[in-house]
Every structure is written in C-alpha cells, then in structure tokens.
Design a protein around this motif. Structure first.
Motif, PDB file in Angstrom:
ATOM      1  N   THR A   1      15.803 -10.051  75.658  1.00 23.95           N
ATOM      2  CA  THR A   1      14.561  -9.274  75.748  1.00 23.95           C
ATOM      3  C   THR A   1      13.414  -9.985  75.082  1.00 23.95           C
ATOM      4  O   THR A   1      13.104 -10.916  75.191  1.00 23.95           O
ATOM      5  N   PHE A   2      13.090  -9.301  74.011  1.00 22.70           N
ATOM      6  CA  PHE A   2      11.705  -9.820  73.315  1.00 22.70           C
ATOM      7  C   PHE A   2      11.937 -11.228  72.843  1.00 22.70           C
ATOM      8  O   PHE A   2      10.947 -11.992  72.461  1.00 22.70           O
ATOM      9  N   GLN A   3      13.283 -11.199  72.402  1.00 24.30           N
ATOM     10  CA  GLN A   3      13.643 -12.528  71.898  1.00 24.30           C
ATOM     11  C   GLN A   3      13.347 -13.865  72.931  1.00 24.30           C
ATOM     12  O   GLN A   3      13.222 -14.903  72.494  1.00 24.30           O
ATOM     13  N   LEU A   4      13.084 -13.682  74.151  1.00 24.87           N
ATOM     14  CA  LEU A   4      12.794 -14.534  75.139  1.00 24.87           C
ATOM     15  C   LEU A   4      11.660 -15.325  74.871  1.00 24.87           C
ATOM     16  O   LEU A   4      11.351 -16.413  74.924  1.00 24.87           O
TER      17      LEU A   4
ATOM     18  N   PRO B   1      -0.314  -5.276  64.607  1.00 24.09           N
ATOM     19  CA  PRO B   1      -1.049  -4.825  65.738  1.00 24.09           C
ATOM     20  C   PRO B   1      -2.788  -5.166  65.591  1.00 24.09           C
ATOM     21  O   PRO B   1      -3.029  -5.619  64.777  1.00 24.09           O
ATOM     22  N   GLY B   2      -3.020  -5.492  66.745  1.00 23.87           N
ATOM     23  CA  GLY B   2      -4.430  -6.128  66.742  1.00 23.87           C
ATOM     24  C   GLY B   2      -4.644  -7.585  66.988  1.00 23.87           C
ATOM     25  O   GLY B   2      -5.615  -8.034  66.956  1.00 23.87           O
ATOM     26  N   PHE B   3      -3.420  -8.172  66.683  1.00 23.23           N
ATOM     27  CA  PHE B   3      -3.569  -9.761  66.700  1.00 23.23           C
ATOM     28  C   PHE B   3      -2.547 -10.298  67.873  1.00 23.23           C
ATOM     29  O   PHE B   3      -1.708 -11.354  67.575  1.00 23.23           O
ATOM     30  N   GLY B   4      -2.560  -9.717  69.001  1.00 23.19           N
ATOM     31  CA  GLY B   4      -1.710 -10.144  69.790  1.00 23.19           C
ATOM     32  C   GLY B   4      -0.202  -9.612  69.833  1.00 23.19           C
ATOM     33  O   GLY B   4      -0.184  -8.580  69.395  1.00 23.19           O
ATOM     34  N   ASP B   5       0.482 -10.243  70.714  1.00 19.42           N
ATOM     35  CA  ASP B   5       2.050 -10.089  70.688  1.00 19.42           C
ATOM     36  C   ASP B   5       3.020 -10.528  69.670  1.00 19.42           C
ATOM     37  O   ASP B   5       3.806 -10.284  69.081  1.00 19.42           O
ATOM     38  N   VAL B   6       2.607 -12.001  69.577  1.00 16.31           N
ATOM     39  CA  VAL B   6       3.608 -12.819  68.996  1.00 16.31           C
ATOM     40  C   VAL B   6       2.563 -13.686  67.910  1.00 16.31           C
ATOM     41  O   VAL B   6       1.449 -14.089  68.475  1.00 16.31           O
ATOM     42  N   SER B   7       2.913 -14.086  66.723  1.00 14.78           N
ATOM     43  CA  SER B   7       2.050 -14.777  65.760  1.00 14.78           C
ATOM     44  C   SER B   7       3.089 -15.880  65.253  1.00 14.78           C
ATOM     45  O   SER B   7       4.225 -15.739  64.965  1.00 14.78           O
ATOM     46  N   SER B   8       2.168 -17.032  64.955  1.00 14.79           N
ATOM     47  CA  SER B   8       3.028 -18.023  64.201  1.00 14.79           C
ATOM     48  C   SER B   8       2.259 -18.508  63.028  1.00 14.79           C
ATOM     49  O   SER B   8       1.037 -18.783  63.142  1.00 14.79           O
ATOM     50  N   ASN B   9       3.060 -18.716  62.007  1.00 14.74           N
ATOM     51  CA  ASN B   9       2.264 -19.374  60.672  1.00 14.74           C
ATOM     52  C   ASN B   9       2.190 -20.766  60.869  1.00 14.74           C
ATOM     53  O   ASN B   9       1.979 -21.608  59.687  1.00 14.74           O
ATOM     54  N   ILE B  10       2.482 -21.473  61.726  1.00 12.77           N
ATOM     55  CA  ILE B  10       2.834 -22.944  61.551  1.00 12.77           C
ATOM     56  C   ILE B  10       1.631 -23.742  61.337  1.00 12.77           C
ATOM     57  O   ILE B  10       1.992 -24.736  60.475  1.00 12.77           O
ATOM     58  N   ALA B  11       0.577 -23.268  61.239  1.00 15.38           N
ATOM     59  CA  ALA B  11      -0.621 -24.017  60.864  1.00 15.38           C
ATOM     60  C   ALA B  11      -0.638 -24.397  59.537  1.00 15.38           C
ATOM     61  O   ALA B  11      -0.978 -25.318  58.768  1.00 15.38           O
ATOM     62  N   PHE B  12      -0.277 -23.197  58.474  1.00 11.66           N
ATOM     63  CA  PHE B  12      -0.178 -23.203  57.382  1.00 11.66           C
ATOM     64  C   PHE B  12       0.604 -24.099  56.712  1.00 11.66           C
ATOM     65  O   PHE B  12       0.228 -24.804  55.618  1.00 11.66           O
ATOM     66  N   LEU B  13       1.682 -24.210  57.199  1.00 15.46           N
ATOM     67  CA  LEU B  13       2.656 -25.093  56.749  1.00 15.46           C
ATOM     68  C   LEU B  13       2.408 -26.539  57.019  1.00 15.46           C
ATOM     69  O   LEU B  13       2.805 -27.411  56.162  1.00 15.46           O
TER      70      LEU B  13
ATOM     71  N   ALA C   1       3.523  -8.130  82.868  1.00 16.85           N
ATOM     72  CA  ALA C   1       4.222  -7.897  83.938  1.00 16.85           C
ATOM     73  C   ALA C   1       5.560  -8.650  84.292  1.00 16.85           C
ATOM     74  O   ALA C   1       6.548  -8.029  84.618  1.00 16.85           O
ATOM     75  N   LYS C   2       5.522  -9.756  83.637  1.00 13.09           N
ATOM     76  CA  LYS C   2       6.890 -10.477  83.484  1.00 13.09           C
ATOM     77  C   LYS C   2       7.949 -10.043  82.626  1.00 13.09           C
ATOM     78  O   LYS C   2       8.939  -9.601  82.837  1.00 13.09           O
ATOM     79  N   LEU C   3       7.256  -9.800  81.266  1.00 10.38           N
ATOM     80  CA  LEU C   3       8.214  -9.386  80.262  1.00 10.38           C
ATOM     81  C   LEU C   3       8.592  -7.908  80.319  1.00 10.38           C
ATOM     82  O   LEU C   3       9.809  -7.520  80.092  1.00 10.38           O
ATOM     83  N   SER C   4       7.741  -7.022  80.942  1.00 11.77           N
ATOM     84  CA  SER C   4       8.387  -5.546  81.206  1.00 11.77           C
ATOM     85  C   SER C   4       9.562  -5.678  81.928  1.00 11.77           C
ATOM     86  O   SER C   4      10.511  -5.098  81.752  1.00 11.77           O
ATOM     87  N   LYS C   5       9.290  -6.491  83.128  1.00 12.16           N
ATOM     88  CA  LYS C   5      10.548  -6.465  84.029  1.00 12.16           C
ATOM     89  C   LYS C   5      11.773  -6.948  83.332  1.00 12.16           C
ATOM     90  O   LYS C   5      12.989  -6.163  83.630  1.00 12.16           O
TER      91      LYS C   5
ATOM     92  N   ILE D   1      11.106  -1.158  72.965  1.00 14.00           N
ATOM     93  CA  ILE D   1      12.454  -1.173  73.431  1.00 14.00           C
ATOM     94  C   ILE D   1      12.935  -2.548  73.273  1.00 14.00           C
ATOM     95  O   ILE D   1      13.997  -2.673  73.041  1.00 14.00           O
ATOM     96  N   GLY D   2      12.233  -3.526  73.613  1.00 20.43           N
ATOM     97  CA  GLY D   2      12.721  -4.695  73.752  1.00 20.43           C
ATOM     98  C   GLY D   2      13.045  -5.465  72.340  1.00 20.43           C
ATOM     99  O   GLY D   2      13.589  -6.482  72.092  1.00 20.43           O
ATOM    100  N   LEU D   3      12.841  -4.840  71.339  1.00 19.18           N
ATOM    101  CA  LEU D   3      13.329  -5.257  69.912  1.00 19.18           C
ATOM    102  C   LEU D   3      14.654  -4.744  69.367  1.00 19.18           C
ATOM    103  O   LEU D   3      14.974  -5.074  68.492  1.00 19.18           O
ATOM    104  N   PHE D   4      15.288  -4.108  70.369  1.00 18.49           N
ATOM    105  CA  PHE D   4      16.774  -3.487  69.958  1.00 18.49           C
ATOM    106  C   PHE D   4      17.464  -4.582  69.648  1.00 18.49           C
ATOM    107  O   PHE D   4      17.935  -4.384  68.219  1.00 18.49           O
ATOM    108  N   ASN D   5      17.541  -5.562  70.303  1.00 19.05           N
ATOM    109  CA  ASN D   5      18.755  -6.522  69.797  1.00 19.05           C
ATOM    110  C   ASN D   5      18.377  -7.217  68.368  1.00 19.05           C
ATOM    111  O   ASN D   5      19.109  -7.441  67.818  1.00 19.05           O
ATOM    112  N   LEU D   6      17.100  -7.588  68.304  1.00 20.36           N
ATOM    113  CA  LEU D   6      16.716  -7.977  67.141  1.00 20.36           C
ATOM    114  C   LEU D   6      16.950  -7.052  65.834  1.00 20.36           C
ATOM    115  O   LEU D   6      17.241  -7.534  64.670  1.00 20.36           O
ATOM    116  N   GLN D   7      16.611  -5.809  65.965  1.00 19.11           N
ATOM    117  CA  GLN D   7      17.077  -4.988  64.990  1.00 19.11           C
ATOM    118  C   GLN D   7      18.495  -4.943  64.806  1.00 19.11           C
ATOM    119  O   GLN D   7      18.820  -4.695  63.561  1.00 19.11           O
ATOM    120  N   VAL D   8      19.369  -4.725  65.863  1.00 18.35           N
ATOM    121  CA  VAL D   8      20.467  -4.653  65.632  1.00 18.35           C
ATOM    122  C   VAL D   8      21.096  -5.918  64.658  1.00 18.35           C
ATOM    123  O   VAL D   8      21.895  -5.886  63.848  1.00 18.35           O
TER     124      VAL D   8
END
Length: 628
Positions: free
Chosen positions: A2-5, A35-47, A93-97, A551-558
RNA sequence: GGACUCGUGGCUCAGCCUGGAUAGAGCAAGCGGCUUCGAACCGCUAGGUCGAGGGUUCAAAUCCCUUCGAGCCCUCCA
C-alpha cells in the motif's frame, strides 16, 4: 504494501541520485508529509548540506531537477520547498487503485516481523483470591492487544496466565475460611470471586492488624499450601479454582483469551526450582553469603549502587523473586518440560482450546508452550525485579532481548471516585488496594457502562428489539473500556474516574464504532455490492483522498505497533480512520450522486474503510457494530 | 540517600526512540450546522515562552548535562 509502495519508489530514486553524485551513507527519511505539504516528504537536503557545503534550499532545488529525470510511476509531481524539504505529490488515480484493491484482501494489514516464530505473551496473572479490578484490566487489555498485534505480525503467539495459587494472598482467604469460619457459599448469589475479595480477604486482613498473634497462623497456612498433599492445599486448590473461574468469566467477557493456565503450585512441586538452583550455582550467578546482614543466604550480586538480592533465605526457603526464575527459564525452553497438559473446560471468545498445566499424566496431551521470545506484561513497579530476571535469562541463553518485561504504569482512582468508596484524599488521586478494599471492580464498570449504553441506544432506536440492543450494549461497553485502557502511552498513569468513564463522545471507542455504523448504513442502503472494479480516478475530493491515504497506512501502523509492543499505535490509527471517514461523510454525499460510476467508486471506498476499520478494531479486541 | 518514570493550552493526552517546514487531538468554554447516506457527528472562535536553566547543532518539544516538581521502587513481604 500500500502506501509503502510510494515511499519505496521515492527512496529508491533518491538513492540512485545519491549514487550518481557518489554520495553514500546518508540515512535520509522518506515519510508521510504533514498536511499541506504534499503526500510524501524527505529531509534529504538537510542531511547533505554539510557535505556539499550549500544551503538546503539550493540542494533541494538541485535534487528536484535530478528527480525529474527519474522514472516514477506513483509520483505525479515533485516540489522543492523553500524550507529545504523535498515534497512529492502522489498520482492518486494509481495509488488509490493499489490501496483499495489490497484492502479487500483478507491479509490486509499483515506484516512479517515474526517470520512465523513462536512468542509467548504472559498477562493477567492476578492472585486468585479476589475479583479483578480496573487496574488489572489495564494489564489484561494491554497483554491481549499486544498478542493480537503480534499475531498480525506473523508470530505464533501463545498466551499464558500465571496463577499464583500458593502465595500469601491466597493464604489470607484460607485463614478467613478455616479460622474465621467464613461461609463457603457467598450470600445472595454474589459472584464467588467478589465475595472472596470484598468480604473474606478484606475482613481477614483487618483482623491481622488487631491481633498480631494471627501472624503465626498465617505463616503456617502458607507453608501448608506449599506442601501439596495437605488438607489445606486441597482446600486451597478448590477455593482458588472457583475464584479463577470467576476471574476468567470477567476476562472472556472482555474478549480476552488464553492458551494455557500455569499454576504456581505445580511449578513449585515440579522440582524446576532445584534444577535452576543448581544451574545458578554452577554458573556462579548466585553466591552464598557467610557474613554481614545477608549471612547464610544465597544472593544475586547487585551491580553498581544496587544492593544484593536475597534468593534463598537463611532458613533455606526461596524468596518471591526466586519463584520467577524457574518459570522464566521454563518459558524460554531452557529446562525440560515437567508438565502434562489438560483441557480446561470452557469455550473462549476466540474458540481456541484452553490448556492448563498438570503434574499428572492421566489423559494428558503433550503441548509446547515455550518460545525463543517471551513478553511478560507486569506493572512497572516490578521493574527492578524484572530487570534481575531479564539479566539472568540473558546469561542463561546468550540471546539478547529474548525476555522482555513490558511494563506499564498503574491505574489510580480520581479523588471523586475514591470519595464514593469512602476514602477522603484531599483532592489527590488514590492508589487502589485489594487488601484495603479500595478498588473499583471490573465487573461493576462493565455493568454500569452497559446500562448507560442500553439507555442511549433505546433513546435512538425506540423500536429496536431488546436482543439487538443487548448485543450493541455489549459491543460498545467492552469497546469503551478496552479503548480507555490502551489509548495512551504505557508509561502514563491512568486516573480512573467513574463518572468520566461513562463519556461516549470524542476520543472514545463509541466515536470510532459510530463511524463504522454510519458506513454500514450507506452500504446497506446503496443496494450495490461493493467491488474494486471501479474507476478510481473519480475519487478526487480532498476528503476522499485523505481517507484512501489513511487506509493505506494500515500496514505501517501494524509494523510500528508490533516492533514497539505499542497497542496505542493501533488505537490512534483507529481514531484517525474514524476522523477521516467522518470528514468524508460530511463533505461527500455517496448515495445522492447522479453519476453511477462515481457512486460505485465511493461505495468501494466506503466498504474499504469498513473492512480496514473492522480489522484494526479487531487488533484491539473491539467489535464493529452495524448499528448502534 | 540511590534507581526508574512523568512534567506540552483550564483538564486529559499525541508528537520525543529515528532533531528540521505553521507544536496536533479530545474534554470544558463561546458561536454555528439535523425536511435525515443516523447529530454517539461536523465546522468555526478563543486558549501553548513544550517545568526551569545551560550545552550540542545551520536547526531542539525531540539529543546531552544540571535543576525543580510529581509518582514509584529500593524487606531474609508477596
């Protein structure tokens, strides 16, 4: 997955970019965006800022340009945020599917941490001389929830309940029955465990305070209990089993099940102690003290500032902690199993067979309840003793972290609730005490909750049949109690207030269960059988996508919950799901839509929510009612 | 005296392990939303020097040290 993908896709692309730049060993994060910053974010630039000697803003811009060269299937858009974060927007559209399709599978939410290995979870372990109180409930619910989560994480879980049927607390009620002639039958149909705790135990211990000569009788009773074939031991066995039956009734009512009951009296008689005692001596883990305050005792040396701990008294008897050592070693399979196993005659909520230890091989069936990994749920006040056990076990089997003490803070009573029990606390909270009779019993809380919920349900559904109302009240009352016991961190004290515990609004199980009931009604009224053969790209509303994401976060939470033995993670997740759904419910009308295609997509989403919430609630031992 | 845990709006808590963008919820308070896919719900307003002080860092609620307050443990009790 799921969201892990999408997280994996981004992570892999960023790694490739780093490879091209000949940079390695950067442990950057790729996680769910705020919220308000897209769906995924990375701190890579700081590092990278230090290494590249540029400010994060420039680096993010550079990475942003490089990322546009990468192949991406789930990312629609990338953003170089002025703050330095690299943000990603999903192709919904893809991720929801992917997410919704997977949510329809039975295995949804399952993760593989245990690799199908054995693990033991021990919880409850209440002295069988009284009814369970609200403090015990925290232990039981934490233990049961953890065992459910570990099962979902692909462990083969065996749940044990240690029955301390030969300790001082049991001796106390035996003294009550034998010496003070308490009736063996409780008055006017009172439950036996309540009778023993409220009347026999409390009143007997009161008498000790008035007459110190009784101490001798108490000591002798304790000794006789341990002796096995004595009349006292036989009587004690009969009494403790009756109390235990009452306690188990309370546990089963809470949706809790066990695999095996381990009786302390049998561990004592099994001879496990002498085996482990020899082993301790051989390995030099205990020492005989010739002089000083612990003269003639066997002790475990304390490290640093800690005092030595007496294991065997100068009179040759074993101390409290000593009894735990052979048991812990047995659980880890470090000793030959001396037990036979018999079925305990009962049907449990999960319909699994309940076994009990026995030293008698008539009609016994071999079983294996040992494991390489053991989780023991005990009050954090026992931390010091548990630490000693943990250290010993590590020395025995040289496997780190194989014995885990899962500690939790106690449940106290609010000053208002203490007052209703006749205890004036000056506005402070009060510790419960079985001995002093200061406690709120689990059964009484369940009963009060059930009454309240029955009233509320009747108010809403005057025409509903009593049997259905009863089912709802059962589901919601147990849910409410269980949720209160795990929604906050284990190391936070729970101050129990009788009046407040009846609240059914806000961050409570009824709030979550209500969302399920609402969704069920939509599905019922739609007249459509939900399928995943729908057009997912029609789900575009913010509240729709947010629900899909949750819904897609279920696995990550488990995964998080299982790795950290953290039941509250799943509790919060259930709450998040309900919040997302309620927001969706408010903003989007599913059945009003003229567009049949869109309606089907939304029905698919609503059903996915229901399936997911039902599974998540099941990890908490809470059922999801279709109506309430 | 020593060990451990907690300290975030009036109250109850999340975030801390794995440091980064506007510190999130619920209850309580105030206002608004039911001719209904069920109001056990939703929206809005107000309320926070993340106990205090120092340090590390480009960046600290988060890591380190000190300190204060609360709890709990430190029996040849269980």
């Amino acid at each position: 997955m799921t969201f892990q993908l999408i997280l994996d896709e981004i992570k892999n692309n960023l790694k490739k970019i780093l490879d091209d730049l000949s940079i390695s060993d950067v442990n950057f994060s790729v996680e769910l965006a705020k919220p308000g910053f897209g769906d995924v974010s990375s701190n890579i630039a700081f590092l990278l800022a230090k290494e590249l000697k540029k400010n994060p803003k420039e680096i993010t811009q550079m990475l942003f340009e490089k990322y546009s060269q990468c192949s991406s299937t789930l990312v629609l858009k990338t953003e170089a945020h002025p703050s330095g974060y690299l943000n990603f927007f999903a192709d919904w559209a893809k991720l929801s599917k992917l997410i919704l399709s997977e949510s329809y599978l039975d295995t949804f939410g399952a993760v593989d941490i245990g690799n199908n290995s054995n693990i033991i979870v021990e919880h409850t372990s209440v002295n069988p001389n009284k009814a369970l109180h609200i403090g015990h409930i925290r232990n039981i619910v934490v233990g049961d929830t953890v065992s459910r989560i570990l099962t979902k994480a692909n462990y083969k879980v065996n749940v044990l309940n240690y029955i301390d049927d030969s300790g001082l607390q049991v001796a106390d009620i035996i003294v009550g029955f034998k010496h003070f002639k308490f009736d063996e039958e409780p008055p006017n149909g009172k439950k036996f465990d309540h009778y023993c705790g409220d009347d026999v135990y409390v009143k007997t211990t009161q008498k000790y305070e008035l007459d110190s000569s009784l101490e001798e009788i108490r000591k002798n009773t304790l000794k006789e209990l341990e002796d096995g074939d004595s009349e006292t031991a036989v009587f004690g066995d009969m009494i403790t089993r009756k109390v235990l039956a009452g306690q188990l009734e309370t546990c089963w009512n809470l949706n809790v099940s066990y695999d095996c009951l381990n009786f302390e009296s049998q561990i004592i008689r099994s001879g496990l102690w002498s085996k482990i005692f020899e082993k301790l001596k051989e390995m030099g883990l205990i020492e005989f003290e010739n002089e000083g305050k612990n003269a003639q005792c066997w002790v475990i040396r304390g490290d640093d500032n800690e005092d030595d701990k007496v294991i065997v008294r100068s009179n040759g008897t074993a101390t409290y902690i000593a009894k735990d050592i052979p048991y812990a070693a047995w659980k880890l399979g470090l000793l030959d199993d001396p037990f036979y196993y018999q079925k305990y005659d009962a049907t449990q909520p999960n319909s699994k067979t309940l076994w009990q230890t026995s030293l008698n091989n008539d009609s016994a069936t071999p079983q294996n309840f040992t494991a390489q990994k053991v989780v023991t749920v005990i009050d954090s006040r026992q931390e010091r003793l548990q630490k000693i056990i943990t250290t010993l076990m590590e020395k025995f089997n040289s496997i780190p972290d194989s014995y885990v003490h899962l500690g939790y803070e106690s449940v106290t009573l609010s000053s208002d609730t203490a007052k209703t029990l006749g205890l004036e606390t000056d506005g402070k909270q009060a510790q419960m005490s079985g001995r002093k009779g200061v406690y709120v019993s689990a059964d009484s809380v369940c009963e009060l909750l059930k009454q309240k919920i029955t009233e509320e349900t009747k108010k809403r559904h005057p025409e509903m049949e009593d049997s259905e109302i009863e089912k709802i009240a059962q589901s919601v009352s147990i849910g409410t109690l269980r949720y209160e016991m795990i929604k906050q961190d284990l190391d936070k004290i729970i101050t129990f207030d009788l009046a407040k515990s009846l609240s059914l609004e806000g961050d409570t199980a009824p709030y979550i269960q209500y969302a399920y009931a609402r969704a069920s009604r939509i599905l019922e009224k739609s007249g459509i059988t939900p399928t995943t053969d729908v057009n997912f790209s029609l789900l575009q509303e913010k509240s729709e996508l947010n629900l899909v994401k949750t819904i897609g976060l279920f696995n990550l939470q488990v995964r998080d919950a299982a790795n950290n033995f953290a039941p509250k993670v799943i509790a919060r997740y259930c709450h998040d799901l309900a919040v997302s759904f309620n927001s969706f419910y408010e903003h989007v009308k599913v059945l009003d839509s003229d567009n049949d295609e869109l309606k089907s997509s939304r029905i698919c989403l609503v059903n996915s929510f229901n399936i997911t919430l039902e599974k998540a609630l099941d990890l908490l031992g809470i059922s999801a009612p279709n109506r309430m």
